[in-house]
Design an enzyme around this catalytic site. Structure first.
Site, mmCIF file in Angstrom:
data_model
loop_
_atom_site.group_PDB
_atom_site.id
_atom_site.type_symbol
_atom_site.label_atom_id
_atom_site.label_comp_id
_atom_site.label_asym_id
_atom_site.label_seq_id
_atom_site.Cartn_x
_atom_site.Cartn_y
_atom_site.Cartn_z
ATOM 1 N N ARG A 57 -5.375 -3.936 12.784
ATOM 2 C CA ARG A 57 -6.714 -4.311 12.314
ATOM 3 C C ARG A 57 -7.695 -4.074 13.468
ATOM 4 N NH1 ARG A 57 -8.717 -4.667 7.641
ATOM 5 N NH2 ARG A 57 -7.084 -6.102 6.901
ATOM 6 N N GLN A 82 -1.875 1.100 0.032
ATOM 7 C CA GLN A 82 -3.257 1.407 0.398
ATOM 8 C C GLN A 82 -3.309 2.164 1.720
ATOM 9 O OE1 GLN A 82 -6.637 -1.178 -0.400
ATOM 10 N NE2 GLN A 82 -6.873 -1.497 1.783
ATOM 11 N N ARG A 87 -0.619 5.270 9.289
ATOM 12 C CA ARG A 87 -1.116 4.199 10.164
ATOM 13 C C ARG A 87 -0.038 3.160 10.446
ATOM 14 N NH1 ARG A 87 -4.615 -0.162 6.847
ATOM 15 N NH2 ARG A 87 -3.253 -0.383 5.053
ATOM 16 N N HIS A 162 -10.663 5.559 10.437
ATOM 17 C CA HIS A 162 -11.149 4.227 10.011
ATOM 18 C C HIS A 162 -11.673 3.469 11.243
ATOM 19 C CE1 HIS A 162 -11.488 0.450 8.034
ATOM 20 N NE2 HIS A 162 -10.485 0.559 7.192
ATOM 21 N N ASP A 206 -19.764 -2.150 1.624
ATOM 22 C CA ASP A 206 -18.628 -1.233 1.472
ATOM 23 C C ASP A 206 -19.095 -0.036 0.647
ATOM 24 O OD1 ASP A 206 -16.182 -0.002 1.318
ATOM 25 O OD2 ASP A 206 -15.140 -1.660 0.315
ATOM 26 N N GLU A 267 -16.990 5.463 9.265
ATOM 27 C CA GLU A 267 -15.697 6.139 9.204
ATOM 28 C C GLU A 267 -15.838 7.559 8.633
ATOM 29 O OE1 GLU A 267 -13.071 3.483 6.976
ATOM 30 O OE2 GLU A 267 -14.557 1.915 7.274
#
Length: 302
Positions: A57, A82, A87, A162, A206, A267
């Protein structure tokens, strides 16, 4: 020492300025720190898992081969979690490729991914090789990805850097040069054309901005001062995200809980559509982050 490899991470140091460093975790090939003049420029949650137990995170997580969760049940990425599997896979450190600018590479192939996770992507029939290049110079960090289809079947994918930026105060922060672009607003569930010359933040945010011309520099500005310039190569979309109060509270690994005040994700990616990669073909995309400079007003570049 310009390149220091530890068991779980690699630290690169600008040979001209030792206060300019970047740290890349082998897990996810996630850049977890970028310090310029010893000042941290990336936001990393205090609760981030750096032990490989779950995606990191903060920093610069890598999203492939799907952005978010695939809604089309017939698509080969539908069963994936997701943001895909890179990652939360451990990448191989390939070594240093340049001294000035100091540059290192990491690689990921089918053999580096958990077989059960890989099977979720098209029943495991695809072969892909990913090379991440990280380059550090004065006031600049560049992350580039090469995606090569090394198999016999074509595949489609999304890519996203990201990137979590550390900022003084989200309520004093603006992002410019997104006016007149089509935007998918995930909070409102609507699609429209952005009409704000600069975007401010006062609630959960978002949005996916589509087909942003490469000549446009996205700038994060705080009280009239440019904090960072985000430039892109072959990455037509830009996601802008801040979870605000309630969403932050619901994420166990997001700490401190008021950390949303000091972070903003801008991003670069290829997420509003998918890249179709034929067997033997290669695709490359880059994120170029530069600190400071003058405010640029780029309203209508087509």
């Amino acid at each position: 020492m310009p390149v220091e490899e530890l068991e779980d991470r690699v630290i690169i140091t600008d040979p001209i300025d030792p206060t300019n460093t970047a740290t890349i975790l082998k897990y996810g090939a996630t850049v977890i720190s970028w310090k310029n003049q010893s000042q941290e420029k990336l936001w990393l949650s205090e609760g981030a898992h750096l032990d490989g137990s779950k995606p990191v995170r903060g920093g610069i997580p890598l999203v492939f081969p799907v952005f978010g969760k695939q809604s089309d049940e017939t698509h080969p990425t539908f069963k994936l979690p997701q943001h895909g599997f890179v990652r939360n896979s451990t990448w191989e450190f390939l070594g240093q490729t340049s001294e000035n600018p100091i540059t290192v590479q990491f690689g990921l192939g089918k053999e580096n991914v958990d077989p059960e996770a890989y099977k979720l992507w098209g029943e495991g029939k695809y072969d892909v090789t990913l090379i991440l290049t990280v380059s550090l110079t004065k006031d600049k960090l560049v992350t580039s990805i090469d995606v090569e289809n090394t198999g016999k079947d074509a595949f489609e994918f999304n890519w996203l850097f990201h990137t979590y930026f550390k900022i003084p105060d989200i309520t004093d922060t603006l992002v410019n040069n997104l006016i007149d672009h089509q935007v998918v607003d995930k909070v409102l569930g609507e699609e429209y054309v952005e009409k704000a010359p600069a975007i401010g933040f006062h609630e959960e945010f978002d949005r996916v901005y589509k087909d942003v011309h490469e000549d446009k520099t996205l700038q994060i500005i705080e009280l009239g001062k440019v904090l960072v310039n985000v430039d892109r190569e072959n990455l037509p979309d830009a996601v802008v995200w801040n979870p605000w109060i309630n969403k932050s509270a619901g994420m166990a690994d997001f700490t401190p809980k008021d950390g949303w005040k000091n972070m903003l994700c801008v991003e670069p990616g290829h997420v509003s559509s998918m890249v179709d990669l034929k067997p033997g073909a290669k695709w490359t995309g880059s994120q170029i982050l530069t600190l400071g400079g003058e405010i640029k007003i780029q309203a209508n570049i087509y």
